[in-house]
Scaffold this motif. Structure first.
Motif, PDB file in Angstrom:
ATOM      1  N   ARG A 140     -23.860 -68.412 -34.149  1.00 53.69           N
ATOM      2  CA  ARG A 140     -24.746 -69.343 -33.889  1.00 53.69           C
ATOM      3  C   ARG A 140     -25.508 -69.090 -35.272  1.00 53.69           C
ATOM      4  O   ARG A 140     -25.901 -70.677 -35.732  1.00 53.69           O
ATOM      5  N   GLN A 141     -25.786 -68.333 -35.462  1.00 52.61           N
ATOM      6  CA  GLN A 141     -26.786 -68.092 -36.851  1.00 52.61           C
ATOM      7  C   GLN A 141     -25.865 -68.502 -38.077  1.00 52.61           C
ATOM      8  O   GLN A 141     -26.730 -69.373 -38.766  1.00 52.61           O
ATOM      9  N   TRP A 142     -24.983 -68.337 -38.166  1.00 55.29           N
ATOM     10  CA  TRP A 142     -24.209 -68.576 -39.368  1.00 55.29           C
ATOM     11  C   TRP A 142     -24.109 -70.349 -39.448  1.00 55.29           C
ATOM     12  O   TRP A 142     -23.975 -70.812 -40.348  1.00 55.29           O
ATOM     13  N   SER A 143     -23.846 -70.696 -38.200  1.00 54.77           N
ATOM     14  CA  SER A 143     -23.684 -72.090 -38.221  1.00 54.77           C
ATOM     15  C   SER A 143     -24.724 -73.046 -38.427  1.00 54.77           C
ATOM     16  O   SER A 143     -24.674 -74.108 -38.707  1.00 54.77           O
ATOM     17  N   THR A 144     -26.029 -72.322 -38.064  1.00 45.80           N
ATOM     18  CA  THR A 144     -27.456 -73.145 -38.128  1.00 45.80           C
ATOM     19  C   THR A 144     -27.588 -73.487 -39.424  1.00 45.80           C
ATOM     20  O   THR A 144     -27.884 -72.809 -40.275  1.00 45.80           O
ATOM     21  N   LEU A 145     -27.709 -74.915 -39.599  1.00 45.30           N
ATOM     22  CA  LEU A 145     -27.949 -75.458 -40.821  1.00 45.30           C
ATOM     23  C   LEU A 145     -27.338 -74.866 -41.975  1.00 45.30           C
ATOM     24  O   LEU A 145     -27.784 -74.593 -43.109  1.00 45.30           O
ATOM     25  N   HIS A 146     -26.110 -74.752 -41.642  1.00 49.47           N
ATOM     26  CA  HIS A 146     -25.144 -74.116 -42.873  1.00 49.47           C
ATOM     27  C   HIS A 146     -25.172 -75.606 -43.930  1.00 49.47           C
ATOM     28  O   HIS A 146     -24.657 -76.427 -43.670  1.00 49.47           O
ATOM     29  N   PRO A 147     -25.251 -75.076 -45.328  1.00 48.22           N
ATOM     30  CA  PRO A 147     -25.681 -76.267 -46.154  1.00 48.22           C
ATOM     31  C   PRO A 147     -24.211 -76.900 -46.486  1.00 48.22           C
ATOM     32  O   PRO A 147     -24.384 -78.038 -46.724  1.00 48.22           O
ATOM     33  N   PHE A 177     -21.673 -77.381 -44.486  1.00 50.25           N
ATOM     34  CA  PHE A 177     -21.004 -78.034 -43.387  1.00 50.25           C
ATOM     35  C   PHE A 177     -21.901 -78.914 -42.427  1.00 50.25           C
ATOM     36  O   PHE A 177     -21.455 -78.813 -41.134  1.00 50.25           O
ATOM     37  N   LEU A 199     -16.817 -64.698 -39.421  1.00 45.47           N
ATOM     38  CA  LEU A 199     -17.572 -65.562 -40.247  1.00 45.47           C
ATOM     39  C   LEU A 199     -16.793 -66.251 -41.652  1.00 45.47           C
ATOM     40  O   LEU A 199     -16.650 -67.162 -42.064  1.00 45.47           O
ATOM     41  N   GLN A 246     -29.980 -78.782 -48.949  1.00 52.02           N
ATOM     42  CA  GLN A 246     -28.678 -78.373 -48.910  1.00 52.02           C
ATOM     43  C   GLN A 246     -27.670 -78.382 -50.176  1.00 52.02           C
ATOM     44  O   GLN A 246     -26.779 -77.649 -50.448  1.00 52.02           O
ATOM     45  N   GLN A 299     -27.503 -68.243 -43.337  1.00 53.77           N
ATOM     46  CA  GLN A 299     -26.259 -67.646 -44.004  1.00 53.77           C
ATOM     47  C   GLN A 299     -26.408 -67.393 -45.444  1.00 53.77           C
ATOM     48  O   GLN A 299     -27.425 -68.217 -45.933  1.00 53.77           O
TER      49      GLN A 299
END
Ligand code: HEM
Ligand code: SF4
Lengths: 598, 147
Positions: free
Chosen positions: A171-178, A180, A248, B81, B113
């Protein structure tokens, strides 16, 4: 449950303020409609038939009682039909008067939706949600959506490892992933740590099974490219064993290859399932090559440290109030009316065993007459919060089947919990039986629908209210979607119902023999269409004809009857098809017209 | 991140050696980068996210040190982003009001991340760089280890 750190909390609040900023710029005309749209979608705001629909993320389905109470407040104070412009009613499709409002809706993706909140109140609702660390981040849009999991994660007796710490790290990794946030299409990850797959992992863009290898090390079997919609595809295993701490880095490779090569020219071919199907081994090779580059060249920055896993796992220890539970023998025996035949059935259907022999995992059924499947009023949400506090260490789970689970119930408190849940109408003993249907909002709310689903499910439920009959029919998955987008998972149903459009009228296609991949249903797969579509009034007749056929041909071993899905597999589809098609002519509906329906 | 008004931007000329522009379906790993000091990546629509992966590969994988410029349908809500993916210059689409841009950079204290520029994810950062959260984070770790 995961305990949000100051960083996590601040993050959600920042998101709420960012959304307010965007909403205000849009209201001031500084942000064009088509520019605002993807931004509001990535915060969970769809605009539907009458009003915006808000989808709230519930990470891997876990909710605490404070969150349930805030959802109750939103239902009561903001989910108002009257505040909206109802003139956009589609005359054929909605019966405005009877449309539910002032309630929340549990979804197959373990999220919560509201149907009537006006957009000008949206920023206020986001602030309210943020007060209990909730939000709508990435609940819509072409990004990585909420990661779903087993409703019994961490308490299931068939669990190899608790998937929740890893789900939280994802969840943390995917949250606001720049990188994706603007993929070709939406992207859904499901994770389970149990042997019985209660998360329909094969039907997700990425399905993860936590398992142990021969050396006893924890890792993942990785499936990619499952999905429903107009082309149902079951995921392909692309890794039999990936060490847990690499997940990840590996997901980064999976999604990056998809971002580069996924089709953007055709919305129907944009899901990763199409890429995996078209490229096959080439896709897998490219993911492996990209993963190797991440390891060897980029230095694998997202390798999960043991320390981080320990930190997150510490949030998921057994709640203190449930550790020193009384030995069973010392428990007082409460009284339940011996004439209440629902109680023993409730124990058998709605109460599941637990890792701790003194505890149980209890499902509150949100499938009852008078309410749409998965709908919860403000009052019911408050009651659920109270029950969670009193009986389940303040914790509840939204299930993939649109119910609520209380995962930490003491065995000696079952009668007391039953009494309260029963009084609130949440103790119907129908879990995984016919009336525990999965149903999407359909034409009543959804702008994309071809047909309504709520009145059909209501009609079927009406017909099967007799508990003796329900239990005699046994476990059976009935799922319904109002259009081919398959939000109601009709493809994976033993009996699936799909709304199709024909001459502006509502028609329904029936499928048989689908599977979500659970032990009950066998390997995941899509059901087969029975034949031409049926008129709305015929659907309950068709279901009845199919079930009568089942009862007449099933075999029994001892006192255990063969299940519907096993019978269907043994005797084949033909007798069921014939029965269904006979129900068509028996009602005298326009058969020739139906024969050409989609 | 440097913002350039639409009028102040000139696309690289055909055959120009030090500045090139890549269509968003080009794999940057196939492009010779010697002598190149500026690469323009294009967003035909802001919802087409391929250029984010291109920028990531240029910055992280290929170690490109020059300018990576975002062009096309560039709006202010994607600037953060873009920066995190490796862009350092953006040409705002014609008519976009830049006045709300800075607010976007100031809003989040950090992200979960790692990215193309700030490579280390939040969970792997040494406590000393965690800012105001450091104490809470370290305290939580200590509590868990002593439990
Ligand atoms: C009224 C609001 C909704 C809208 C506009 C909507 C829209 C869509 C669309 C367009 C798709 C197809 C996407 C694709 O194939 O790429 C889809 C699929 C899906 N939606 Fe919804 N949906 C809504 C409500 C729901 C609800 C209430 C649920 C859960 C109960 C849900 C869960 C799903 C699932 C599970 C799929 C299938 C995903 C797959 O192909 O694997 N949606 N939805
Ligand atoms: S299946 Fe169709 S009708 Fe049902 S919610 Fe999804 S998009 Fe709407």
């Amino acid at each position: 449950m995961y305990q949000y750190t100051e960083f996590d909390k601040q993050f959600v609040r920042s998101r709420a303020s960012q959304f307010r900023d965007q909403l205000e710029r849009w209201q001031a005309g500084k942000l064009a409609e088509e520019e605002f749209r993807p931004l509001r979608l990535q915060n969970g705001w769809y605009v539907q038939r009458f009003a915006p629909m808000l989808r709230i993320a519930v990470p891997y389905g876990e909710l605490n009682s404070a969150q349930l109470r805030v959802l109750a407040t939103i239902a009561r104070d903001y989910d108002h039909k009257e505040d909206n412009d109802l003139s956009k009613a589609n005359p054929g499709l909605s019966d405005l008067k009877s449309l539910p409002s002032r309630c929340a809706h549990f979804t197959t993706r373990q999220n919560v939706q509201f149907n009537w909140i006006p957009l000008d109140k949206s920023a206020d609702v986001m602030d309210l949600l943020a007060s209990v660390n909730m939000h709508g981040i990435q609940t819509s849009g072409n990004c990585i959506r909420n990661t779903t999991s087993d409703e019994r994660a961490g308490v299931a007796i068939d669990e190899v490892a608790d998937p929740r710490p890893l789900a939280e790290i994802i969840r943390q990794w995917s949250t606001l992933h720049p990188e994706f946030a603007f993929l070709p299409r939406k992207f859904k990850i499901a994770i389970t740590g149990a042997t019985d797959d209660r998360a329909a992992t094969a039907w997700h863009d990425v399905g993860l099974h936590v398992l142990k290898n021969e050396a006893g090390e924890i890792g993942f079997r990785v499936m990619v490219g499952g999905g429903m919609g107009r082309t149902p595809v079951v995921g392909t295993v692309i890794r039999e064993f990936l060490p847990w701490n690499q997940i990840l880095n590996y997901l980064e490779a999976v999604v990056r290859v998809y971002n580069r090569w996924g089709r953007r020219d055709n919305i129907y071919k944009a899901r990763i399932k199409i890429l995996v199907k078209a490229e096959g081994q080439r896709y897998i090779d490219e993911v492996e090559a990209e993963y190797q580059q991440i390891l060897t060249h980029d230095g694998a920055p997202h390798t999960i440290s043991q320390q981080e896993l320990d930190r997150v796992s510490a949030s998921f220890v057994v709640p203190a109030s449930r550790v020193g539970t009384l030995p069973l023998s010392a428990m007082p025996i409460p009284t339940i009316d011996p004439a209440d035949t629902n109680y023993p059935r409730w124990l058998a259907r709605n109460v599941a065993p637990h890792k701790n022999p003194a505890l149980r995992c209890v499902t509150l059924s949100f499938k009852r007459l008078g309410y749409s499947p998965g709908d919860a009023t403000g009052e019911q949400l408050d009651i659920a919060a109270d029950l969670a506090d009193r009986y389940s260490a303040g914790e509840a789970r939204v299930t993939h089947d649109q119910n609520l689970v209380l995962p930490w119930v003491r065995a000696d408190e079952l009668p007391a919990l039953y009494a309260e849940a029963h009084a609130a109408g949440l103790a119907k003993a129908n879990v995984r039986l016919l009336t525990d249907m999965i149903v999407c909002p359909g034409g009543d709310f959804c702008a994309l629908a071809n047909a309504r689903s709520l009145p059909i499910s209501e009609a079927i439920s009406q017909r099967y209210q007799d508990l003796d009959e329900l239990h005699d029919l046994g476990e059976i998955d009935v799922h319904m979607s109002g259009c081919i987008n398959s939000c109601g998972h009709h493809h994976s149903a033993h009996i699936g119902i799909l709304g199709v459009d024909k001459d502006g009228q509502e028609w329904y296609q029936v499928t048989l023999g689908g599977s979500d991949g659970s032990d009950l249903s066998g390997a995941a797969g899509a059901g087969k269409v029975v034949g031409p579509s049926f008129a709305a009034a015929e659907v309950p007749e068709v279901i009845e004809a199919v079930l009568d056929t089942y009862r007449s041909v099933r075999q029994s071993a001892g006192d255990k009857a063969e299940t519907f899905i096993d019978t269907l597999r043994r005797v084949g589809h033909d007798p069921f098809k014939q029965a269904a098609n006979a129900a068509r002519t028996s009602t005298g509906r326009a058969a020739p017209q139906a024969a050409t329906a989609a | 991140m440097k913002l350039i008004a639409f009028a102040a931007h000139t696309a690289p000329a055909e055959g120009q050696k030090d500045a090139i522009s890549l269509a968003n379906d080009v794999d940057p790993r196939t492009v010779p980068l010697e002598g190149v000091s500026r690469i323009d990546l294009n967003f035909p629509k802001f919802t087409d996210g391929r250029a984010f992966s291109q920028a990531f590969l240029l910055r992280r994988r290929l170690g490109f040190q020059g300018e990576i410029r975002a062009t096309g349908d560039v709006l202010i809500d994607q600037l953060v982003q873009m920066q995190r993916s490796g862009f350092d210059v953006a040409v705002l689409r014609e008519g976009v009001d830049a006045s709300a841009a800075q607010r976007q950079f100031d809003r989040y204290k950090g992200f979960y991340q790692g990215d193309a520029v700030h490579v280390v994810p939040h969970f792997a950062e040494p406590a000393s760089t965690l800012g105001p959260d450091a104490a809470a984070y370290a305290g939580e770790l200590e509590r868990q280890h002593s439990a």
